[in-house]
Design an enzyme around this catalytic site. Structure first.
Site, PDB file in Angstrom:
ATOM      1  N   GLU A 157       0.822  -1.207   0.000  1.00 27.41           N
ATOM      2  CA  GLU A 157       0.000   0.000   0.000  1.00 27.41           C
ATOM      3  C   GLU A 157       0.860   1.264   0.000  1.00 27.41           C
ATOM      4  O   GLU A 157       1.604   1.507   0.962  1.00 27.41           O
ATOM      5  CB  GLU A 157      -0.905   0.019   1.236  1.00 27.41           C
ATOM      6  N   ASP A 190      -5.507   3.533  -1.919  1.00 32.24           N
ATOM      7  CA  ASP A 190      -6.416   3.991  -0.866  1.00 32.24           C
ATOM      8  C   ASP A 190      -6.762   5.448  -1.195  1.00 32.24           C
ATOM      9  O   ASP A 190      -5.862   6.288  -1.315  1.00 32.24           O
ATOM     10  CB  ASP A 190      -5.661   3.855   0.472  1.00 32.24           C
ATOM     11  N   GLU A 251     -12.253   1.987   4.893  1.00 33.80           N
ATOM     12  CA  GLU A 251     -11.299   2.115   6.011  1.00 33.80           C
ATOM     13  C   GLU A 251     -11.379   3.562   6.479  1.00 33.80           C
ATOM     14  O   GLU A 251     -10.816   4.457   5.851  1.00 33.80           O
ATOM     15  CB  GLU A 251      -9.884   1.778   5.533  1.00 33.80           C
TER      16      GLU A 251
END
Ligand code: LER
Ligand code: MN
Length: 274
Positions: A157, A190, A251
């Site tokens: 990530e 993300d 998230e």
């Protein structure tokens, strides 16, 4: 594309998970709300029963697309780039346990992926970029060999500059993958980090293309999608263009509270997937 939510399988100080607590109860609530799966944050797989977890997920009709490792950094400071060889080894060994757990949790769609974000650690004082990267690449190659043997995919990530001090962008993530050189390792993007680091969220999704294995959604303020200024319709269009068929995993902070945030994510995202 399907919707999941990042939750913690163990007590944690990590604040960007919407539910911490009784797992069975949480899974029941999330299934009722219309989630397709959950991503499990796991500090240490030791003591967790893979068969029991699998059975609990099945009882609620939920998949587990990924398990994440960041709590091992947050709670224990395990890091793949520590100058202390023993800490690097402990971090690698912890990830090996996550891989073993993932393999044992395999459901009809295969095993969950293992996510490697914060556990790459922060570059310590006196450690050069080149040295930190060399340690990271060495550790990732070792983890990839372990995960390759049991058919578990790994995901890296890119994380924004305020939380991590290297691999911030999709482009840097791709360069890392290139250097590690392993087909079953890909990226997770993300939207919270992308809003800070990427010139264009949509362009970066297209840049990553088939190397995109997983995706986190939260709005620009780390609240649930719809609470800030990320254009999720554009995000979903770009994901569809590259043929992404995985999970959009929420998230975000439990604000105004976990239940409301999860419901609002479903209300905002589900219509965009139709
Ligand atoms: C973990 O998935 C993440 O996005 C980081 O921001 C951890 O805080
Ligand atoms: Mn994330």
């Amino acid at each position: 594309m399907k919707l999941s939510l990042v939750i913690s399988a163990q007590p944690t100080r990590y604040s960007d998970v919407a539910f911490v607590g009784d797992l069975e109860h949480t899974l029941g609530r999330l299934a009722q709300m219309g989630f397709d799966g959950v991503e499990l944050g796991i500090r240490d797989p030791q003591g967790l029963d893979a068969a029991a977890l699998r059975a609990m997920l099945a009882r609620h009709g939920l998949a587990c697309p990924a398990i994440s490792t960041g709590q091992a950094w947050i709670e224990e400071r395990l890091s793949l780039t520590s100058p202390d060889e023993r800490v690097r080894r402990a971090a690698s060994e912890r990830i090996h346990r996550h891989i073993t757990l993932a393999a044992a949790m395999a459901g009809p769609a295969g095993p969950p992926m293992v996510m490697l974000g914060l556990i790459r650690g922060k570059r310590s004082e006196g450690v050069s970029d080149a040295q930190a990267l060399a340690w990271l690449v060495e550790a990732l190659r070792e983890c990839a060999a372990v995960s390759g043997r049991v058919g578990v995919r790994l995901v890296i990530e890119p994380i924004n500059r305020f939380e991590a001090d290297f691999i911030h962008s999709a482009r840097e993530g791709l360069a890392l993958l290139e250097r590690v050189g392993c087909d079953h390792m890909g990226l997770i993007l993300d939207t919270f980090h992308m809003n800070i680091e990427e010139p264009s969220i949509e362009e970066s999704i297209r840049l990553v293309g088939s190397r995109l294995f997983h995706f986190h959604v939260s709005d620009s303020n780390r609240w649930y999608p719809g609470a800030g200024h990320v254009d999720f319709a554009g995000v979903v269009r770009a994901l569809a263009q590259i043929g992404y068929d995985g999970y959009l995993s929420g998230e975000f902070m439990a604000r105004p509270d976990a239940e409301t945030a999860a419901r609002r994510m479903i209300a905002h995202m589900r219509p965009l997937l139709r």
